[in-house]
Scaffold this motif. Structure first.
Motif, PDB file in Angstrom:
ATOM      1  N   VAL A 102     -17.847  -2.994 -15.732  1.00 15.37           N
ATOM      2  CA  VAL A 102     -16.524  -2.374 -15.774  1.00 15.37           C
ATOM      3  C   VAL A 102     -15.500  -3.371 -15.257  1.00 15.37           C
ATOM      4  N   ARG A 103     -14.271  -3.261 -15.709  1.00 15.09           N
ATOM      5  CA  ARG A 103     -13.209  -4.131 -15.189  1.00 15.09           C
ATOM      6  C   ARG A 103     -12.362  -3.343 -14.206  1.00 15.09           C
ATOM      7  N   ALA A 104     -12.158  -3.901 -13.015  1.00 19.16           N
ATOM      8  CA  ALA A 104     -11.310  -3.268 -12.012  1.00 19.16           C
ATOM      9  C   ALA A 104      -9.840  -3.477 -12.373  1.00 19.16           C
ATOM     10  N   ARG A 105      -9.027  -2.469 -12.141  1.00 12.86           N
ATOM     11  CA  ARG A 105      -7.585  -2.600 -12.382  1.00 12.86           C
ATOM     12  C   ARG A 105      -6.995  -3.631 -11.412  1.00 12.86           C
ATOM     13  N   PHE A 106      -7.450  -3.596 -10.156  1.00 15.96           N
ATOM     14  CA  PHE A 106      -7.004  -4.584  -9.172  1.00 15.96           C
ATOM     15  C   PHE A 106      -7.983  -4.593  -8.006  1.00 15.96           C
ATOM     16  N   GLY A 107      -7.853  -5.596  -7.147  1.00 15.19           N
ATOM     17  CA  GLY A 107      -8.680  -5.703  -5.950  1.00 15.19           C
ATOM     18  C   GLY A 107      -7.798  -5.767  -4.721  1.00 15.19           C
ATOM     19  N   VAL A 108      -8.350  -5.367  -3.571  1.00  9.83           N
ATOM     20  CA  VAL A 108      -7.611  -5.327  -2.312  1.00  9.83           C
ATOM     21  C   VAL A 108      -8.192  -6.380  -1.369  1.00  9.83           C
ATOM     22  N   ALA A 109      -7.394  -7.398  -1.054  1.00  9.35           N
ATOM     23  CA  ALA A 109      -7.879  -8.502  -0.226  1.00  9.35           C
ATOM     24  C   ALA A 109      -8.280  -8.037   1.173  1.00  9.35           C
ATOM     25  N   GLU A 110      -7.556  -7.096   1.724  1.00  6.73           N
ATOM     26  CA  GLU A 110      -7.809  -6.635   3.089  1.00  6.73           C
ATOM     27  C   GLU A 110      -9.229  -6.115   3.280  1.00  6.73           C
ATOM     28  N   THR A 111      -9.741  -5.408   2.286  1.00  8.37           N
ATOM     29  CA  THR A 111     -11.037  -4.728   2.433  1.00  8.37           C
ATOM     30  C   THR A 111     -12.109  -5.206   1.463  1.00  8.37           C
ATOM     31  N   GLN A 119      -9.796   5.686 -16.611  1.00  6.24           N
ATOM     32  CA  GLN A 119      -9.616   4.800 -17.763  1.00  6.24           C
ATOM     33  C   GLN A 119     -10.591   3.634 -17.716  1.00  6.24           C
ATOM     34  N   GLU A 120     -10.805   3.074 -16.531  1.00  7.21           N
ATOM     35  CA  GLU A 120     -11.718   1.935 -16.405  1.00  7.21           C
ATOM     36  C   GLU A 120     -13.178   2.370 -16.557  1.00  7.21           C
ATOM     37  N   LEU A 136     -15.664  -6.943 -13.441  1.00  9.07           N
ATOM     38  CA  LEU A 136     -14.786  -8.047 -13.826  1.00  9.07           C
ATOM     39  C   LEU A 136     -13.449  -7.859 -13.127  1.00  9.07           C
ATOM     40  N   LEU A 137     -12.930  -8.943 -12.563  1.00  9.28           N
ATOM     41  CA  LEU A 137     -11.658  -8.869 -11.839  1.00  9.28           C
ATOM     42  C   LEU A 137     -10.835 -10.118 -12.103  1.00  9.28           C
ATOM     43  N   ASP A 138      -9.621  -9.910 -12.564  1.00  9.15           N
ATOM     44  CA  ASP A 138      -8.683 -11.010 -12.769  1.00  9.15           C
ATOM     45  C   ASP A 138      -8.122 -11.418 -11.408  1.00  9.15           C
ATOM     46  N   PRO A 139      -8.260 -12.679 -11.003  1.00  6.37           N
ATOM     47  CA  PRO A 139      -7.734 -13.100  -9.700  1.00  6.37           C
ATOM     48  C   PRO A 139      -6.247 -12.805  -9.526  1.00  6.37           C
ATOM     49  N   ALA A 140      -5.516 -12.718 -10.631  1.00  6.01           N
ATOM     50  CA  ALA A 140      -4.086 -12.425 -10.548  1.00  6.01           C
ATOM     51  C   ALA A 140      -3.822 -10.976 -10.162  1.00  6.01           C
ATOM     52  N   GLN A 141      -4.858 -10.149 -10.231  1.00  2.41           N
ATOM     53  CA  GLN A 141      -4.693  -8.726  -9.925  1.00  2.41           C
ATOM     54  C   GLN A 141      -5.203  -8.391  -8.521  1.00  2.41           C
ATOM     55  N   LEU A 142      -4.916  -9.249  -7.578  1.00  2.10           N
ATOM     56  CA  LEU A 142      -5.248  -8.995  -6.180  1.00  2.10           C
ATOM     57  C   LEU A 142      -3.988  -8.570  -5.436  1.00  2.10           C
ATOM     58  N   ILE A 143      -4.113  -7.556  -4.593  1.00  2.00           N
ATOM     59  CA  ILE A 143      -3.004  -7.155  -3.736  1.00  2.00           C
ATOM     60  C   ILE A 143      -3.420  -7.339  -2.289  1.00  2.00           C
ATOM     61  N   ASP A 144      -2.457  -7.320  -1.397  1.00  2.00           N
ATOM     62  CA  ASP A 144      -2.710  -7.685  -0.008  1.00  2.00           C
ATOM     63  C   ASP A 144      -3.524  -6.644   0.746  1.00  2.00           C
ATOM     64  N   GLY A 145      -3.013  -5.408   0.821  1.00  2.00           N
ATOM     65  CA  GLY A 145      -3.667  -4.422   1.677  1.00  2.00           C
ATOM     66  C   GLY A 145      -3.686  -3.022   1.094  1.00  2.00           C
ATOM     67  N   LEU A 146      -4.336  -2.126   1.807  1.00  2.00           N
ATOM     68  CA  LEU A 146      -4.482  -0.752   1.337  1.00  2.00           C
ATOM     69  C   LEU A 146      -3.139  -0.041   1.195  1.00  2.00           C
ATOM     70  N   GLN A 147      -2.181  -0.391   2.040  1.00  2.00           N
ATOM     71  CA  GLN A 147      -0.874   0.253   1.923  1.00  2.00           C
ATOM     72  C   GLN A 147      -0.237  -0.014   0.565  1.00  2.00           C
ATOM     73  N   ASP A 148      -0.517  -1.186   0.017  1.00  2.00           N
ATOM     74  CA  ASP A 148       0.063  -1.542  -1.274  1.00  2.00           C
ATOM     75  C   ASP A 148      -0.511  -0.688  -2.403  1.00  2.00           C
ATOM     76  N   VAL A 149      -1.748  -0.229  -2.224  1.00  2.00           N
ATOM     77  CA  VAL A 149      -2.393   0.579  -3.256  1.00  2.00           C
ATOM     78  C   VAL A 149      -1.575   1.827  -3.556  1.00  2.00           C
ATOM     79  N   TYR A 150      -1.154   2.511  -2.493  1.00  2.00           N
ATOM     80  CA  TYR A 150      -0.500   3.809  -2.652  1.00  2.00           C
ATOM     81  C   TYR A 150       0.918   3.697  -3.203  1.00  2.00           C
ATOM     82  N   ARG A 151       1.431   2.487  -3.277  1.00  2.00           N
ATOM     83  CA  ARG A 151       2.763   2.282  -3.829  1.00  2.00           C
ATOM     84  C   ARG A 151       2.731   1.889  -5.307  1.00  2.00           C
ATOM     85  N   ARG A 152       1.536   1.725  -5.844  1.00  2.00           N
ATOM     86  CA  ARG A 152       1.415   1.338  -7.249  1.00  2.00           C
ATOM     87  C   ARG A 152       1.574   2.554  -8.154  1.00  2.00           C
TER      88      ARG A 152
END
Length: 206
Positions: A102-111, A119-120, A136-152
């Motif tokens: 499966v391809r992840a929509r994004f990854g969280v660097a913090e955790t 959909q995925e 599968l994870l695109d390196p460009a689709q990394l975000i900093d922390g969990l707080q950023d997740v909830y703002r997407r």
């Protein structure tokens, strides 16, 4: 009025007045290289990261790690599975699958977490009932922390969402760690740019 309806009416009437939600500030970023932080966090949770130069490498990687006769159910166009997958696939029919892809929509660097929605996964059971999960994870689709997740916006619009960090694991009171007791036995994140096609030279590694 029945007792149940009377009770619920009293609860509704006693509700406080609505007020706006408090503004939650973002904590300062830990900084550093997001990919390195993600890798370290994931490995600390029992997962691992590999690099694929092209989509064809992912198929070879799976064969090398799990065997040429491995049963594969793939939710991505980059990898051909041995079992077809659609929204109509009965979840229980995946119980004998060795590897889910499966391809992840994004990854969280913090955790070291990867994020999926309905959909995925296509079929949500894909992320839990198979023996091994290759993400599968695109390196460009990394975000900093969990707080950023909830703002997407994709998090806010998803009907189903899951943050997955490493393989399933549990430990009893004697401290014996067992992987796969409640989910996948291994989780491998493969760095692969979205839309990458087959044809490049092989290049596995962190």
């Amino acid at each position: 009025m029945a007792t149940r309806e009377a009770f619920l009416a009293k609860v509704k009437a006693a509700q406080p007045a609505a007020r706006p939600r408090p503004e939650v500030p973002l904590f300062a970023s830990a900084g550093g290289d997001l990919r390195a932080r993600f890798t370290a966090a994931l490995e600390g949770m029992g997962g691992n990261c590999l690099l694929a130069a092209c989509a064809a490498d992912v198929q070879l990687l799976i064969e090398e790690r799990f065997g040429a006769d491995t049963s594969i159910c793939s939710a991505v166009p980059e990898v051909a599975g041995t079992r077809s997958l659609s929204a109509d696939t009965p979840p229980a029919s995946l119980e004998d699958i060795d590897v889910g892809v499966v391809r992840a929509r994004f990854g969280v660097a913090e955790t070291g977490s990867v994020w999926f929605s309905e959909q995925e996964y296509v079929v949500n059971a894909l992320g839990y009932i198979v023996q091994h999960l290759v993400v599968l994870l695109d390196p460009a689709q990394l975000i900093d922390g969990l707080q950023d997740v909830y703002r997407r916006p994709d998090f806010q619009s998803a009907r189903y969402a899951a943050l997955v960090t490493g393989p399933s694991a549990t430990a009893d009171i004697e401290g014996v760690l067992i992987r796969g007791a409640q989910g996948v036995r291994s989780l491998t994140v493969v760095w692969l740019t979205e839309g990458e096609q087959a044809g490049a030279a092989r290049s596995f590694g962190v």
